[in-house]
Every structure is written in C-alpha cells, then in structure tokens.
Write a protein that holds these residues in place. Sequence first.
Motif, mmCIF file in Angstrom:
data_model
loop_
_atom_site.group_PDB
_atom_site.id
_atom_site.type_symbol
_atom_site.label_atom_id
_atom_site.label_comp_id
_atom_site.label_asym_id
_atom_site.label_seq_id
_atom_site.Cartn_x
_atom_site.Cartn_y
_atom_site.Cartn_z
ATOM 1 N N ASP A 198 -2.632 -3.616 4.294
ATOM 2 C CA ASP A 198 -2.289 -4.621 2.656
ATOM 3 C C ASP A 198 -0.815 -5.267 3.083
ATOM 4 O O ASP A 198 -0.328 -6.093 2.573
ATOM 5 C CB ASP A 198 -1.970 -2.447 1.185
ATOM 6 C CG ASP A 198 -2.693 -2.640 0.883
ATOM 7 O OD1 ASP A 198 -3.979 -3.835 0.655
ATOM 8 O OD2 ASP A 198 -3.023 -1.573 0.258
ATOM 9 N N ARG A 199 -0.022 -4.367 4.653
ATOM 10 C CA ARG A 199 1.537 -5.516 4.040
ATOM 11 C C ARG A 199 1.120 -5.901 5.558
ATOM 12 O O ARG A 199 2.259 -6.238 5.384
ATOM 13 C CB ARG A 199 2.304 -4.394 4.377
ATOM 14 C CG ARG A 199 2.737 -3.099 3.092
ATOM 15 C CD ARG A 199 2.759 -1.664 3.949
ATOM 16 N NE ARG A 199 3.813 -1.258 2.614
ATOM 17 C CZ ARG A 199 2.660 -0.713 1.757
ATOM 18 N NH1 ARG A 199 1.567 -0.993 1.582
ATOM 19 N NH2 ARG A 199 2.886 0.129 0.483
ATOM 20 N N GLY A 200 0.263 -6.957 6.039
ATOM 21 C CA GLY A 200 -0.008 -7.075 7.025
ATOM 22 C C GLY A 200 0.745 -6.797 8.076
ATOM 23 O O GLY A 200 1.092 -8.261 9.129
ATOM 24 N N ALA A 201 0.909 -5.963 8.522
ATOM 25 C CA ALA A 201 0.768 -4.754 9.784
ATOM 26 C C ALA A 201 0.345 -4.624 10.974
ATOM 27 O O ALA A 201 0.596 -3.302 11.078
ATOM 28 C CB ALA A 201 2.400 -4.014 9.099
ATOM 29 N N LEU A 202 -1.015 -4.993 10.894
ATOM 30 C CA LEU A 202 -2.155 -4.788 11.533
ATOM 31 C C LEU A 202 -0.957 -4.075 13.444
ATOM 32 O O LEU A 202 -1.452 -2.858 13.748
ATOM 33 C CB LEU A 202 -2.910 -5.612 11.922
ATOM 34 C CG LEU A 202 -3.987 -5.891 10.769
ATOM 35 C CD1 LEU A 202 -5.173 -6.341 11.710
ATOM 36 C CD2 LEU A 202 -4.735 -4.432 10.703
#
Length: 395
Positions: free
Chosen positions: A352-356
């Motif tokens: 969701d936060r683009g923090a893979l």
Amino acid sequence: MPATTRARTGIALGALSTACFASVTSENLPVALLPQLAAGLGVPEPAVGLLMTGYAVVVAVTVVPLVAATARVDRRTTALVTVAAVAVSNLLLAVAPGYGVAVAARLVSAAGHGVFWSVVAPVAARLLGPERAGRATAVVFAGNSLAFLLGLPLSSWLGTALGWRATALVVAGVAALSAVLIRVTVDPLPAEPAAPREPGAVRSLGAVNLATALVVTGHFAAFTYITAIIADRVHLTGSATSALLFAHGAAGLVGLVLVGRLVDRRPQATALFATGGVAACMVALLVAGPSAPLAGTAVVLWAAPAGAIGVVLQAAVLRAARTRQDLASAVYVVAFQVGIALGAVVGGLCLDRGALPVALGVAAAGGLAAAVVVRRSAAFRGGRPAAPAPARRPG
C-alpha cells in the motif's frame, strides 16, 4: 513388505500428495489470481491479499479445537472430509457473485485446512514406518512443491486465458479426484491412543513452533505479493511472470528432493538450509538494485529453501511428539497460519505504501531469527521419530 503392499502404499502416498497439491493450490489462489480476482470482484489488490489473511486466521483459530473434537475419528475419514471441503470451497468461489461470497467460500476450505495438515504427515508416517517419517513427509509434501511448480503458474496462466472462475473449477476437480484416490488406497487408520508426553517434548515443540512463526511470517511478507515483487524487481508481467513462477516452483521441487533424502539423517542442517536460505535470498533481492537478472535468479532460488520449510519443521514435530502427533501437528499448524496471516498483513501494508523493500527486509529478518532458534534448540539435533499406532487393515 510384499510387492503388492509396497505398490499400494506408494499409490496411497501419491493420493495424499495429490490432496496436498490441491490444498496448497487452493490456499494460494489469491496469490496466482491477484489481478483477476481484484478486477472481477471489484476490490483493490490488498483486499484480495486479505483472502489469504482471513483464511490463515480461521485456520489458526479452529484447528486445535477441531483436531481435539475429532480425536477419535478415523484419520482416513478425517482426511477425506477435509479434502472434500477444498472441492466445495472452490465450487463456491467459481460462482461467487461478489467479494462477500468469495470470502465465505474461502472460509469453507479454511475450516478443514488445519485439520487436514494436522493429520496428513502422521498418516504418511504410519504408512511408511517411523524410521522413515521424514522421508514420508517429504513424499507427501511433494504435492506442496508441485503446487508451486505447476499449480501456481498454471493457475496464473489459466486465470489469464480462461478467467479465475474456470481456474477455481479446475482446482475443485483436482481436490475431488484426490479424495476418491484416498478412499480407494488408504486403509482405515484409527486415532492414536493417548499416552504421557515425554520430558522435554513441550520445550522442543515450543522451539519448533517459534521457528515456524518467525520464518513463515518473513516468507509470506514477501511471497503473498510475489507477482508484485517480480514486476517491481525483475520487470516482468503477464505470461513472463507465469514462466518465472514455473522456474520458481521447479527450484522448490529440487530443494524438496534434496531435503527429503537428508532430513532424517541431518535434521539441523536441513532446517538451517530452509531458514537461512530464505534470509539469504531476501538479502539478494534487496541488493539486486536495477539488475533484473540477479533479482530473477534470487526469485527462482528462493523456492529451494522455502519449499523445504514445511518438511523440516513437520519432521521436527513428529520427532518431538511421542504421542498424539495429530494434536502436536495442530499446534504447529497454528504457528504456521499465524505466520501466514502476519506476513500477509505486513506485505499488504508495505505494498500500500510502495515500500516492498521493507517487506523483503522483514522476510530476511524472519529467516535469520528462525535460523538462530534452529541452531540453539535440541529439537533439531536428531533423534528417532516416535512410533505411531499401526494401521488397522480391513478384515
């Protein structure tokens, strides 16, 4: 053992392995069909990920009471009912008009999932003998690896080619076939009698369950969204993703074969390979940077230790539990499902936060922490597995 008995035992193990294939393929359908389910049900991709989380939560909450409630039920009957639940679940999913019915369909399978995985390894051990419990587990859990080798990429491909509803119908058919095979080839198996637990068993089982929760949480923080990781790190989508998932599954099968040959003789070494190997592959994905070939290699190799997780940890449970191996396995299933649920939540928050990269870091930390537990615990240092109650043959 006469040749006919050996052949029938082999077919029975194959039937259980087919059931494992159907169960794992069904469990991971949201992973393989993430974009199709999201579009078809009209929900965002993290909501589809919650189909994994909710499934795991139901399994974790219900497995111990259900295994205790069915303690006196013939183990073959238990396996048959729980595999049939997978078939019914996917039939419901195939006709689901919306997200709510899809959730209900997943709950049907989840209610029996934990019970199935609590009895399948003890049943396999009783078929092959206590001295080869680890190998029996590896043979049956080959269905698990084949689910990633064939089930996951084929589900992804079928979802693209025919739609997610047709894919669910195919999984339902495989589950129904495995139930028929179990009924025909597995003899009635009465539940094991209760007996006092040996000193040290509770501590050993606690260590196994802790290692399970740690490594599974880490693994599923990344694996639940593996298609997103492949798109982000390897820059592949569509049919190319299915091809990479096929290579991933092949590596998992190779890892399972190698571990199956060694798990009874080298339990700690194989457990370190499974836990530390996951951590190493996550670190490789983190440092791959813009190198798509390096990231793709890490995705493929990741499957080898990940595919061994279930075998080495389940074999440790069977070694530690000298009685009521099904109940001990049920607690282990809870630890496994808690790990899946936590991992899916963490991975979803990161997506969701683009923090893979954060999810990959969590996965690396979980594998490393589990390796420390394995290294320090006596539960992984060998010892002959318990001798389960013999199978009752008709007549």
